[in-house]
Design an enzyme around this catalytic site. Structure first.
Site, PDB file in Angstrom:
ATOM      1  CG  ASN A 180       8.391   2.975   1.989  1.00 51.33           C
ATOM      2  OD1 ASN A 180       9.139   3.464   2.848  1.00 51.33           O
ATOM      3  ND2 ASN A 180       7.077   3.173   1.974  1.00 51.33           N
ATOM      4  CB  THR A 225       3.202   8.233  -0.989  1.00 48.62           C
ATOM      5  OG1 THR A 225       3.716   7.774   0.269  1.00 48.62           O
ATOM      6  CG2 THR A 225       3.912   9.482  -1.431  1.00 48.62           C
ATOM      7  NE  ARG A 242      -3.158  -0.624   3.320  1.00 48.26           N
ATOM      8  CZ  ARG A 242      -4.178  -0.597   4.159  1.00 48.26           C
ATOM      9  NH1 ARG A 242      -5.404  -0.495   3.697  1.00 48.26           N
ATOM     10  NH2 ARG A 242      -3.997  -0.655   5.441  1.00 48.26           N
ATOM     11  CG  ASP A 243       3.565   4.389   1.585  1.00 53.49           C
ATOM     12  OD1 ASP A 243       3.341   5.108   0.587  1.00 53.49           O
ATOM     13  OD2 ASP A 243       4.131   4.806   2.608  1.00 53.49           O
ATOM     14  CG  LEU A 244       6.281  -0.440  -4.183  1.00 57.85           C
ATOM     15  CD1 LEU A 244       6.984  -1.297  -3.140  1.00 57.85           C
ATOM     16  CD2 LEU A 244       5.846  -1.298  -5.363  1.00 57.85           C
TER      17      LEU A 244
END
Lengths: 391, 282
Positions: free
Chosen positions: B142, B178, B136-138
């Protein structure tokens, strides 16, 4: 999943399917619990395998509360409940459903497990959730038998009439971690779907499923089987009965059984027309050369009667599907289907305009629409064909 | 505001480790490069006291069943409460190298480099998929890049295990992560729409950046509404000269990854890895 035509059971299909397999037509059977009792299914399943066919069992939770026909003879009947009741299915009951699916699948010696699923409907995310749980039961059965599990993706009419609702349903359905897709598309109630946008949407959905890289079985395809290889389907379900020429949930609803048409004349399915013609009443009116072209031969044309007409239909479609699956790519299969349809449209035009013969049953009403749909599929979704070739 | 713990304080709390340096902290975690008694390089993350235990548990659950060279390895998680003192920390493998952010410099990468890097990244994402975890936040921050140029996916603070209830506070919302790497369903869908193919969209954004040297959607001058429009409605990123000049196979793969409908994206990262390996350095 074997490539080619699968015998989609309707009423009284068990012997017909065996005979067809013995004649080299078709690669497997899809057993319908509505139409064949469990003891009979267990009796016939080994025979199909002896004849070289694979066996699939379609649990038919489309109208999950239905208990008509032979559905009650299967142990999964205890879990047949209305959608709202099924939503409340406990983990224990789900586990019991998995056990029963495993037992039936084991007893029938199936080649893969078709997951139970209710018909997807527009604006019903709850159905997505329910189908996920039902799929999990099938997954558990599949894991224990080491069999592939095919998610059932049957899109209801509330979905199939618009691109937006179809997009959304296919996105949800393909989130399942399935080994393949058992796919059907509910059209309006025409005998053969004739709306170009609807046929395009159906084929586009099939193409999206195929682009997952997993096998697709286009169930309840009927004459539409001509198009299935072209959208990348691996297999296609063909039944002799008009009632399974396309998916209609009415087959599982009490009191809405379609009429039998017992006195109707035998329809001859013609490869050249890609439709039916009444034989001999209509074929006798054709000039000899055209008549010869229209009367596609099969081992089931003599003696000629309604039951033979059913066998002939299945045989002609299976033969054509076999040829399409021998083409190298889905793109080539679409092009081959377009050729068949283009020729059929020309023949129908000749019969109507030059020979002034009006065939019954609107049998000339859909080929041109299908041809248009296939041309659009090929041009508008070229990326998907390229992608299929990259997989 | 990042959660900052002075390195001296951290060293005092964890005398068994020697602290090499402080790493970039996040809002809820202070991170340090440490070395244990056996000389192993590790990443120690101290968790802010106000950080949700549920969220942390999710991060742990996401990581503990994954063993893949392109996904960070969880070494230890400890939560204890003694004498009203909470000790709340994670120890992960320390990935030497830098963030992908440092490698996305606005210049296109060679396609040989793109192929090897993104095939490995897709392979890591496939490991997440198999564990039923959605990151969910690649995003570049990260993804660590080792000295040998191999990517490692880190920071599972927003990950979701698909077999576990979602604890997202925004009960119906999907807008977590993001925005520059959001898929259309994160702008306008519900949390039920967030799944593996949501990560594949972010992967597509990263792939586009590496191939073209430019983000497909984000521009510093763009407003939120303009960003949403760019992601959910516009095809302008596919008409950029540098995109059009890419070989057909790369264009096709990027178009599929950035498809607005989840159903039109590749189904799995494993499939993407296989395709990239096939395309190779074309």
């Amino acid at each position: 999943m074997k490539h080619g035509a699968w015998h989609q059971f309707g009423d009284r299909s068990q012997k017909l399917a065996l005979e067809q397999l013995q004649h080299g037509a078709g690669v497997g059977v899809i057993i319908s619990p509505r139409d064949l009792a469990l003891d009979k299914a267990m009796e016939y399943a080994p025979k199909y395998k002896d004849a070289g066919g694979d066996v699939l069992y379609d649990p038919q939770f489309y109208v999950p509360g239905a208990l008509l026909g032979k559905l009650g003879t299967y142990p999964t009947a205890t879990h047949r409940k209305t959608v709202s009741e099924l939503h409340k299915i406990s983990d224990d009951d789900l586990s019991d459903l998995a056990d029963k699916l495993r037992q039936i699948s084991h007893d029938l010696g199936v080649a893969g497990i078709v997951a139970p699923a209710v018909v997807y409907e527009a604006g019903r995310p709850d159905i997505d959730g329910l189908n996920q749980r039902l799929f999990a039961a099938a997954e558990s059965a599949g894991k224990s038998l080491r069999l592939p599990v095919y998610a059932t993706v049957v899109l209801g009419r509330s979905i199939t009439t618009s691109d937006h609702t179809t997009d959304s349903a296919v996105s949800s359905a393909t989130a399942l971690d399935a080994d393949g897709w058992y796919f059907a598309f509910e059209f309006s109630v025409d005998r053969v779907p004739g709306s170009e946008p609807d046929v395009l949407r159906c084929c586009r959905t099939g193409l999206r499923l195929a682009a997952t890289g997993k096998p697709v079985l286009h169930a309840y395809a009927g004459p539409l089987a001509l198009l299935s290889a072209g959208f990348g389907a691996t297999g296609v379900g063909i039944g002799h009965s008009h009632k399974v020429w396309q998916f209609t949930r009415e087959r599982w609803e009490e009191g809405t059984a379609q009429g039998g048409g017992a006195d109707a004349p035998a329809r001859y399915f013609s490869n050249a027309l890609w439709g039916t013609i009444i034989h001999p009443d209509e074929t006798v009116q054709l000039p000899p050369a055209l008549k010869a072209e229209v009367l596609t031969s099969s081992p089931f044309t003599s003696p000629w009667n309604r039951w033979q007409a059913n066998k002939h239909f299945v045989h002609v479609i299976c033969s054509k599907v076999d040829k399409l699956y021998k083409t190298a790519t889905a793109r080539e299969a679409v092009e081959a289907a377009i050729d068949v349809l283009s020729h059929a449209v020309a023949l129908h035009t000749n019969i109507a305009d030059n020979l002034h013969i009006t065939l019954k049953d609107d049998t000339a009403s859909y080929q041109a629409a299908w041809q248009d749909a296939m041309n659009k599929l090929l041009s508008n979704y070229s990326d998907d064909y390229d992608y299929l070739e990259m997989l | 505001m990042p959660y900052i713990v002075p390195i001296g304080d951290a060293q005092a709390q964890f005398p068994d480790y020697s602290f090499v340096k402080a790493l970039t902290p996040s809002e809820h975690k202070a991170a340090f490069h440490v070395r244990d008694g056996d000389g192993r390089d590790l990443c120690l993350k101290l968790i802010a006291p106000n950080y949700s235990v549920d969220r942390l548990n999710r991060e742990i659950q996401a990581l503990q069943n994954i063993d893949h060279p392109n996904v960070v390895v969880l070494v230890e998680y400890t939560y204890s409460s003694k004498h009203q003192q909470q000790r709340h920390y994670i120890i992960e493998q320390f990935v030497e190298g830098d963030d992908l952010t440092a490698r996305l410099t606005g210049q296109p990468w060679s396609r040989t480099k793109v192929a090897s890097f993104f095939a490995a990244l897709a392979s890591g994402l496939e490991a997440l998929r198999r564990a039923k975890v959605v990151h969910r936040d690649l995003k570049p921050n990260n993804i660590r890049v080792r000295h040998d140029d191999a990517p490692v996916i880190i920071d599972f603070g927003l990950a979701r295990h698909l077999d576990l209830p979602d604890i997202t506070k925004t009960a119906e919302g999907a807008a977590i992560g993001t925005p520059a790497y959001f898929a259309p369903e994160q702008f306008g869908g519900t949390k039920h729409d967030i799944e593996h193919r949501t990560d594949l969209f972010a992967f597509g954004v990263l792939l586009y950046e590496a191939l073209i040297g430019q983000h497909p959607f984000f521009r510093p001058s763009r407003t939120w509404a303009e960003l949403v429009r760019a992601v959910c409605q516009s095809d302008a990123h596919f008409t950029a000269d540098s995109f059009v000049q890419l070989p057909k196979q790369w264009r096709l793969l990027v178009r599929k990854l950035l498809a607005r409908q989840r159903a039109d994206r590749p189904r799995t990262a494993g499939q993407v890895a296989a395709i990239i390996n096939k395309i190779g350095a074309v």
